[in-house]
Design an enzyme around this catalytic site. Structure first.
Site, PDB file in Angstrom:
ATOM      1  N   SER A 187      28.284 -58.514 -17.350  1.00  0.00           N
ATOM      2  CA  SER A 187      27.880 -59.908 -17.160  1.00  0.00           C
ATOM      3  C   SER A 187      28.227 -60.761 -18.373  1.00  0.00           C
ATOM      4  CB  SER A 187      26.375 -60.000 -16.883  1.00  0.00           C
ATOM      5  OG  SER A 187      25.629 -59.654 -18.041  1.00  0.00           O
ATOM      6  N   CYS A 220      17.785 -59.033 -20.524  1.00  0.00           N
ATOM      7  CA  CYS A 220      18.038 -57.579 -20.428  1.00  0.00           C
ATOM      8  C   CYS A 220      19.299 -57.261 -19.614  1.00  0.00           C
ATOM      9  CB  CYS A 220      16.821 -56.919 -19.777  1.00  0.00           C
ATOM     10  SG  CYS A 220      17.040 -55.186 -19.340  1.00  0.00           S
ATOM     11  N   PRO A 221      20.152 -56.340 -20.079  1.00  0.00           N
ATOM     12  CA  PRO A 221      20.106 -55.585 -21.348  1.00  0.00           C
ATOM     13  C   PRO A 221      20.756 -56.303 -22.530  1.00  0.00           C
ATOM     14  CG  PRO A 221      21.935 -54.792 -20.037  1.00  0.00           C
ATOM     15  CD  PRO A 221      21.255 -55.863 -19.202  1.00  0.00           C
ATOM     16  N   GLY A 223      23.812 -58.755 -22.067  1.00  0.00           N
ATOM     17  CA  GLY A 223      25.198 -59.181 -21.884  1.00  0.00           C
ATOM     18  C   GLY A 223      25.460 -60.592 -22.372  1.00  0.00           C
ATOM     19  N   ASP A 239      12.713 -61.231 -21.736  1.00  0.00           N
ATOM     20  CA  ASP A 239      12.804 -60.359 -20.561  1.00  0.00           C
ATOM     21  C   ASP A 239      11.762 -59.256 -20.712  1.00  0.00           C
ATOM     22  OD1 ASP A 239      13.664 -58.698 -18.357  1.00  0.00           O
ATOM     23  OD2 ASP A 239      15.641 -59.597 -18.553  1.00  0.00           O
ATOM     24  N   ASP A 259       7.618 -63.622 -19.243  1.00  0.00           N
ATOM     25  CA  ASP A 259       8.159 -64.249 -18.040  1.00  0.00           C
ATOM     26  C   ASP A 259       8.998 -65.456 -18.469  1.00  0.00           C
ATOM     27  OD1 ASP A 259       8.654 -65.694 -15.727  1.00  0.00           O
ATOM     28  OD2 ASP A 259       6.650 -65.408 -14.902  1.00  0.00           O
ATOM     29  N   ASP A 276      20.502 -66.058 -16.756  1.00  0.00           N
ATOM     30  CA  ASP A 276      21.162 -65.374 -15.649  1.00  0.00           C
ATOM     31  C   ASP A 276      20.127 -64.577 -14.854  1.00  0.00           C
ATOM     32  OD1 ASP A 276      23.278 -64.551 -14.022  1.00  0.00           O
ATOM     33  OD2 ASP A 276      23.756 -62.822 -15.263  1.00  0.00           O
ATOM     34  N   LYS A 305      22.104 -68.142  -8.194  1.00  0.00           N
ATOM     35  CA  LYS A 305      22.411 -67.110  -7.207  1.00  0.00           C
ATOM     36  C   LYS A 305      22.439 -67.751  -5.822  1.00  0.00           C
ATOM     37  CE  LYS A 305      22.045 -64.312 -10.691  1.00  0.00           C
ATOM     38  NZ  LYS A 305      23.232 -63.719 -11.347  1.00  0.00           N
TER      39      LYS A 305
END
Length: 356
Positions: A187, A220-221, A223, A239, A259, A276, A305
């Protein structure tokens, strides 16, 4: 000219067709789209012949969410004789403006890649023939229009041209990036592409410089955090999941297991907000717009999304929420860029900031 040819990611032809219909009508240009599912190509046929050239000039590629490339096309050369493919293509280019570059292209699909070798092979004799007819300059000139020959298959070609200030400089309209081995996820390429597309290179030293503070929601993780860290920024990574250990070892990342919708930065010096998160696009849009409108950050890049159907309509709804939010806070005019990037899949990437 017959119309406008546009490239997109395979599977998004209907979304691009709907977008072009709407935006061409806003310019008082009317026509109808021709598309084939999973072809990566949309042809917009203009009712008035002169409108194709007008669209190639007046419909900014940067304003189209789903288009990677566009050019005005004159005709589709079909059933090309394998003994003379070049002759009919030359006839289709006769009324073109003088061009400074030739691009022989194909779809970014399995079928398209199968004829990539053929496209490379025909490029040399085709370029020579175009120069012989003075359709193409003897030497490449980046300030002149680009001649496009798009092969749907080895016997069908669409010929046209684009203007240098309104096309993508990349083959097939794709900015290809190499995945950095040390990045924790693929990502990372989304944010890298977004920065390169949305931020003018001459401004990278100021707007993407080391020492800036950033927040990464849904990090997370790591990118996207990786892209910020490698540019020398200090990042608050938000995250509940675990972050990449190598990123944490840089000393540039503060992990915040919270959050993303409730997170509040410790200081008021956040320049970049990136996000993201896998959430409803309308919800993400409102959150990002609120950060910008209340000046909790200077710029933001985030992904929306998309649903499986009515993706263009979903994006428009999210953009309306952004406009309403900024208007409610009376934050003033803003810059907005939206693109379905090459490294995106079922999402689009947005860049937002208030005008300076």
């Amino acid at each position: 000219m017959a119309g406008l040819a546009l490239y997109c990611r395979t599977g998004f032809e209907k979304d691009l067709a709907n977008e072009v219909l709407e935006k061409s009508a806003a310019l008082n240009v009317y026509g109808y789209p021709e598309l084939k599912a999973n072809s990566g190509l949309v042809l917009f046929h203009c009712y008035q012949e002169q409108d194709a050239d007008a669209l190639a000039k007046r419909l900014p590629l940067s304003s189209l969410i789903f288009a990677r490339q566009l050019f005005a096309f004159s005709e589709r050369c079909e059933q090309l004789d394998t003994n003379d493919r070049i002759g009919p293509i030359l006839n289709g280019c006769i009324e073109f403006p003088e061009c400074g570059e030739l691009r022989v292209e194909h779809a970014d699909s399995t079928e398209g890649r199968e004829i990539s070798k053929f496209c490379r092979k025909i490029s040399v004799p085709l370029r020579q023939a175009l120069r012989g007819k003075r359709i193409l300059t003897p030497l490449e000139r980046s300030n002149l229009p680009v001649c496009h020959v798009y092969f749907e298959d080895s016997t069908t070609a669409i010929v046209g041209y684009s203007y240098p200030d309104n096309n993508s400089p990349h083959p097939l309209g794709i900015l290809r990036l190499k995945f950095p081995n040390e990045a924790p996820s693929r990502s990372t390429l989304k944010l890298d592409e977004a920065f390169q597309l949305f931020i003018p290179k001459k401004e990278h030293g100021r707007r993407l410089s080391g020492g800036l503070h950033a927040v990464d929601l849904g990090a997370c993780p790591g990118g996207w955090t990786y892209q910020l860290v490698k540019r020398g920024m200090f990042v608050e990574a938000v995250d509940n999941g675990a972050m990449d250990e190598a990123l944490m070892a840089t000393g540039q990342v503060r992990y915040c297991p919270e959050d993303g919708f409730k997170f509040q930065p410790r200081k008021n010096n956040v320049y970049w907000l990136v996000c993201d998160m896998i959430e409803q696009p309308q919800r993400v849009a409102k959150l990002m717009a609120t950060w910008i409108a209340t000046k909790r950050c200077e710029e933001t890049v985030f992904n929306l999304k998309l649903p499986m159907k009515k993706r263009y309509e979903s994006v428009k709804e999210a953009l309306e929420i952004i406009d309403q939010c900024i208007d409610q806070h009376r934050a003033g005019p803003y810059d907005l860029q939206v693109k379905h990037l090459y490294h995106d899949r079922e999402e689009v990437t947005v860049h937002l900031r208030l005008k300076t």
